[in-house]
Design a protein around this motif. Structure first.
Motif, PDB file in Angstrom:
ATOM      1  N   LEU A 177       0.821  -1.202   0.000  1.00  0.00           N
ATOM      2  CA  LEU A 177       0.000   0.000   0.000  1.00  0.00           C
ATOM      3  C   LEU A 177       0.863   1.264   0.000  1.00  0.00           C
ATOM      4  CD1 LEU A 177      -3.056   0.839   0.253  1.00  0.00           C
ATOM      5  CD2 LEU A 177      -2.601   1.120   2.697  1.00  0.00           C
ATOM      6  N   SER A 178       1.975   1.225   0.730  1.00  0.00           N
ATOM      7  CA  SER A 178       2.883   2.373   0.768  1.00  0.00           C
ATOM      8  C   SER A 178       3.488   2.661  -0.605  1.00  0.00           C
ATOM      9  CB  SER A 178       3.991   2.131   1.794  1.00  0.00           C
ATOM     10  OG  SER A 178       4.654   0.905   1.553  1.00  0.00           O
ATOM     11  N   ALA A 183       3.139   6.142  -2.820  1.00  0.00           N
ATOM     12  CA  ALA A 183       4.289   6.850  -3.374  1.00  0.00           C
ATOM     13  C   ALA A 183       4.145   7.059  -4.882  1.00  0.00           C
ATOM     14  CB  ALA A 183       5.566   6.073  -3.074  1.00  0.00           C
ATOM     15  N   LEU A 184       3.557   6.088  -5.570  1.00  0.00           N
ATOM     16  CA  LEU A 184       3.378   6.178  -7.024  1.00  0.00           C
ATOM     17  C   LEU A 184       2.269   7.137  -7.412  1.00  0.00           C
ATOM     18  CD1 LEU A 184       3.668   2.383  -7.872  1.00  0.00           C
ATOM     19  CD2 LEU A 184       5.172   4.171  -8.783  1.00  0.00           C
ATOM     20  N   GLY A 185       1.180   7.144  -6.623  1.00  0.00           N
ATOM     21  CA  GLY A 185      -0.014   7.889  -7.003  1.00  0.00           C
ATOM     22  C   GLY A 185      -0.895   7.057  -7.919  1.00  0.00           C
ATOM     23  N   LEU A 186      -2.192   7.259  -7.825  1.00  0.00           N
ATOM     24  CA  LEU A 186      -3.127   6.441  -8.608  1.00  0.00           C
ATOM     25  C   LEU A 186      -2.978   6.667 -10.107  1.00  0.00           C
ATOM     26  CD1 LEU A 186      -6.416   6.559  -6.494  1.00  0.00           C
ATOM     27  CD2 LEU A 186      -4.696   4.764  -6.610  1.00  0.00           C
ATOM     28  N   PRO A 204      -8.123   9.786   0.444  1.00  0.00           N
ATOM     29  CA  PRO A 204      -6.759   9.311   0.730  1.00  0.00           C
ATOM     30  C   PRO A 204      -6.740   7.861   1.193  1.00  0.00           C
ATOM     31  CG  PRO A 204      -7.134  11.491   1.692  1.00  0.00           C
ATOM     32  CD  PRO A 204      -8.469  11.015   1.177  1.00  0.00           C
ATOM     33  N   TRP A 205      -5.823   7.088   0.638  1.00  0.00           N
ATOM     34  CA  TRP A 205      -5.574   5.687   0.966  1.00  0.00           C
ATOM     35  C   TRP A 205      -6.681   4.740   0.507  1.00  0.00           C
ATOM     36  CZ3 TRP A 205      -0.705   4.809   2.238  1.00  0.00           C
ATOM     37  CH2 TRP A 205       0.025   5.837   2.846  1.00  0.00           C
ATOM     38  N   PRO A 256      -1.627   0.865   8.307  1.00  0.00           N
ATOM     39  CA  PRO A 256      -0.561  -0.144   8.281  1.00  0.00           C
ATOM     40  C   PRO A 256      -0.534  -0.921   6.971  1.00  0.00           C
ATOM     41  CG  PRO A 256      -2.382  -0.872   9.666  1.00  0.00           C
ATOM     42  CD  PRO A 256      -2.675   0.548   9.296  1.00  0.00           C
ATOM     43  N   THR A 257       0.668  -1.299   6.554  1.00  0.00           N
ATOM     44  CA  THR A 257       0.817  -2.229   5.438  1.00  0.00           C
ATOM     45  C   THR A 257       0.541  -3.646   5.952  1.00  0.00           C
ATOM     46  OG1 THR A 257       3.159  -2.630   5.899  1.00  0.00           O
ATOM     47  CG2 THR A 257       2.625  -0.772   4.447  1.00  0.00           C
ATOM     48  N   MET A 258       0.518  -4.606   5.034  1.00  0.00           N
ATOM     49  CA  MET A 258       0.221  -5.969   5.480  1.00  0.00           C
ATOM     50  C   MET A 258       1.297  -6.506   6.419  1.00  0.00           C
ATOM     51  SD  MET A 258       0.819  -8.683   2.367  1.00  0.00           S
ATOM     52  CE  MET A 258       2.183  -8.563   1.203  1.00  0.00           C
TER      53      MET A 258
END
Length: 412
Positions: free
Chosen positions: A262-263, A267-270, A383-384, A307-309
């Motif tokens: 997810l992080s 960082a990439l953006g959709l 966001p997210w 949190p990420t996985m």
């Protein structure tokens, strides 16, 4: 006041006893304290997906577990993605500092080194972030549990989905260390089983490069329909960004991010990441329990990120470990790491990160895996909000069958 000989002798005997009492108290406290060492990348490519956020999630589990008759101390260190640094930290933690359990440990080469040290010292190793499936295969240990995901699961989920969608020719860009090799190996096997072909692969320095242009040119020259990115973190982000700059996706080439967090999408953006298909075992917005966990932990996370996985995996593993210590007693848990792991395997797991699950004989933690697609910018609600669910893979199907791993602990 008059002092006789008997009083002087009594006073002399009491003095060293009084001096020893603080030391005894310290030793008594240490004997009733479980020490958790969070070892990961705190400053490099894997900082955002694990790093300080993993420690936050471990502390969250400790807080929720509460006071159960023993104390818990959490320490952390940066292994710099170097096996020698990681194994030296673990030896020092165990021998000098009394650490009982090693947690997290991204970077498969470091993870395999730590795996050996922990087995030698008979402590506990709960790996959340390293991906190599060898941890439950040839390198399986009675002192280790592989918690969150592995290369087999990623290969089956993302690799299998890409082949079914018509991506039957592949070229791999692979991080040149244990993780990348295992991920390429496992994915290539699924591609071939499905009738696809691997046209080539190139190994990239790890760590040591941010420019993937020459590797992308080689991949494009192969005329493969799919470029499999057998890397992670900053390497994956850079590959995807540079592929977009080269216009590879506009020419019909599909990118398979075989390990995407997810992080990374953040960082990439959709705009850049939209349409990527990926496999994870946790997503903050998956259900009521994952949303509840995220709400509790997010205020303490770096940059208020969910949190990420693997960070969620640190929470889950810590909670189950502490429940096991409570059952066994602190003294027994500190004395025999293999016995702790055996008891953890015997107990069913259940938490807000993964729901109900279990731990297999080979140390593989089982829970469902999820195939996601990254949303288009116009599909995101805020966001997210990055993923839409394509498929749920049941726990018993998501990971490599027990008989196929080659783990020496598995009775034939």
């Amino acid at each position: 006041m008059t002092l006789d000989r008997r009083s002087l002798l009594a006073g002399a005997a009491a003095a060293p006893l009084a001096a020893a009492l603080p030391g005894r108290r310290v030793r008594a406290q240490a004997a009733n304290t479980i020490k958790i060492g969070v070892l990961n990348d705190q400053s490099g490519l894997y900082r955002d997906l694990a790093g300080p956020g993993s420690t936050v999630c471990v502390r969250q589990a400790v807080q929720e577990f509460g006071a159960q008759g023993f104390a818990v101390e959490v320490v952390q260190a940066d292994h710099q993605n170097k096996p020698d640094v990681g194994s030296n930290i673990v030896r020092q933690w165990i021998d000098r500092d009394g650490v009982d359990v090693i947690m997290d440990v991204p970077t498969s080469s470091v993870a395999l080194a730590v795996n050996g040290v922990v087995r030698e010292k008979n402590k506990v190793y709960l790996n959340s972030t390293a991906a190599t499936s060898d941890l439950t295969g040839p390198a399986c240990s009675p002192n280790t549990i592989h918690w969150t995901y592995d290369t087999y699961m990623l290969a089956k989920g993302t690799g299998g989905a890409m082949v079914r969608a018509g991506g039957d020719t592949w070229f791999f860009i692979t991080a040149d260390y244990a993780f990348g090799h295992a991920l390429e190996r496992d994915t290539a096997e699924f591609v071939r089983r499905a009738g696809g072909r691997v046209l080539g692969a190139v190994r990239t320095p790890f760590p040591g490069t941010t420019d993937f242009s020459s590797f992308l040119v080689q991949a494009q020259a192969s005329r493969a329909k799919v470029i499999g990115l057998a890397n992670a973190g900053g390497d994956t982000i850079n590959c995807i960004k540079q592929a977009a700059e080269f216009g590879l996706t506009r020419r019909g080439v599909k990118l398979a991010g075989l390990l995407v967090f997810l992080s990374d999408i953040h960082a990439l953006g959709l705009q850049t990441a939209q349409g990527l298909v990926l496999t994870e075992t946790f997503y903050w917005d998956l259900n009521d329990r994952t949303r509840a966990l995220t709400q509790r932990v997010r205020p303490h996370m770096p940059n208020n990120a969910p949190p990420t996985m693997v960070q969620a995996g640190c929470y889950s593993a810590t909670l189950h470990y502490l429940k096991t210590v409570q059952q066994m007693g602190v003294a027994a848990a500190k004395a025999d790491g293999a016995a702790v792991i055996a008891r953890m395997k015997a107990m069913p797991t259940d938490d807000d990160a993964f729901g109900p699950g279990r731990i297999r004989e080979d140390g593989r933690k089982l829970h469902p895996a999820y195939l996601f697609e990254v949303k288009k910018p116009e599909e995101s609600r805020g966001p997210w909000d990055y993923y839409k669910l394509l498929q749920t893979v049941p726990a018993e199907e998501a990971f490599r069958p027990l008989a196929e791993g080659g783990c020496p602990l598995v009775r034939s």
